[in-house]
Enzyme design. Structure first.
Site: not given
Length: 365
Positions: A23-24, A173, A176, A265, A296, A318-319
């Site tokens: 996670l940037t 991925a 990049y 997706r 997701g 992630g989030r």
């Protein structure tokens, strides 16, 4: 539950299968050195036998240079990362560094001498960048430059070992540089790195070969986003392309630490995308080692745990992991989640970074 059962990843036996996704966050210094704030952030999310994958990290000074994103090409950067790895290891965690080159996603204005951005071919990303201006047309790398690029990835992996990491994940991925070589719509080369599926995948596999030679299979991993559309990516035959990559890795490097796949997706820039259909089974059938599924799951934690139960996969969050430093325990105990604040994802201080509360005093997993 399989999500909370042990699994061997590289040299390490993990105690659960909940993974911090890369996670940037833009909390490094202006010199791309990991900050003390980053030490706290990764330590907060460490659990005994849990896997963390760092934010994407530039392999050298020409790999992108987003302000306050970290690098792994100077001694000061390695020393900064060593503080992070020491803090994670103190809590019994396992941490891999993600290696990054933006390619055509970057900007010449961020390069040291305003060097043009580079890619597989001189094809810009369609549309406008986040600043509302058209993306730059990249310079196509010469064949000898592509071969030199492999050496730069290898050097970055060696630097990661010096910084105390347990392994590296190659960022192949999300549109990049390495992904730009793989996808047919961004790669129109006529040399050995373009045209056929084996040629378009050649650079990715050479980078893996070089890093494995330097640090070993069990410290090497790679991330893919088959059929992903981020940053203008498109491939004419995605299942065939990523099946080739997966089968080649299974054949040549079956002891890689893991393969990490993003659902087709999934779009990290949106909040309302929930993946409840599995599109990764073609690759899962080919790869016999540890397999990480991402994308997701921030609002579909139950589905994520069900997927782990069905497949035995590790699941990258992630989030949800941003907002819940104790995410593995919350999932296992079915605690409520903190809500994340997207407005603080890419700021530069502790707010929305290290100030999310733990549910309670939690024992290590």
């Amino acid at each position: 539950m399989k999500a909370f059962s042990p699994i061997q990843v590289g040299h390490h036996q993990l105690q659960h299968r909940i993974v911090l996704a890369p996670l940037t966050r833009f909390r490094a210094t202006l010199e791309a050195v990991p900050s003390e704030l980053m030490v706290e952030y990764y330590a907060q999310r460490s659990t005994l036998g849990g896997l963390l994958i760092t934010e994407a990290t530039f392999i050298d000074e020409l790999a992108g240079n987003y302000k306050q994103a970290p690098g792994i090409y100077t001694q000061e950067q390695m020393e900064g990362w060593k503080k992070v790895t020491d803090a994670v290891h103190k809590k019994g965690g396992v941490i891999f560094l993600q290696l990054w080159h933006l390619g055509r996603v970057g900007s010449s204005s961020l390069n040291p001498a305003k060097e043009p951005v580079v890619s597989a071919s001189s094809i810009p990303i369609p549309g406008n960048n986040p600043n509302g201006r058209p993306y730059e047309t990249p310079r196509a790398l010469e064949t000898d430059e592509v071969k030199e690029l492999v050496k730069r990835y290898k050097r970055a992996a060696i630097n990661a070992m010096k910084a105390g990491f347990d392994g590296v994940e190659i960022h192949n991925a999300n549109g990049y540089l390495l992904d730009q070589f793989v996808n047919s719509h961004s790669n129109k080369r006529t040399d050995e790195y373009g045209g056929s599926i084996p040629n378009r995948c050649r650079l990715s596999l050479e980078v893996v070969d070089a890093i494995v030679e330097a640090i070993g299979e069990q410290r090497t991993a790679i991330r893919f986003s088959p059929n992903g559309g981020i940053h203008g990516m498109k491939d004419d035959t995605p299942v065939e392309t990523w099946s080739y990559l997966t089968s080649q890795l299974q054949q040549k490097h079956p002891q890689l630490a893991y393969l990490h796949f993003i659902e087709a997706r999934s779009d990290f820039r949106q909040d309302d995308k929930v993946n409840t259909v599995d599109t990764l089974d073609p690759y899962r059938k080919l790869w016999k080692g540890p397999f990480i599924t991402a994308g997701g799951f921030s609002t579909a934690s139950e589905h994520a745990v069900q997927l782990a139960e069905k497949t035995g996969n590790l699941i990258a969050f992630g989030r949800s992991f941003i907002a819940n430093p104790d995410l593995p325990e919350r999932l296992r105990s079915k605690y409520d989640f903190n809500k994340y604040n997207r407005q603080t994802f890419y700021t530069h201080d502790a707010v929305g970074y290290t100030d999310y509360p733990f549910y309670n005093t939690i024992s290590h997993l």
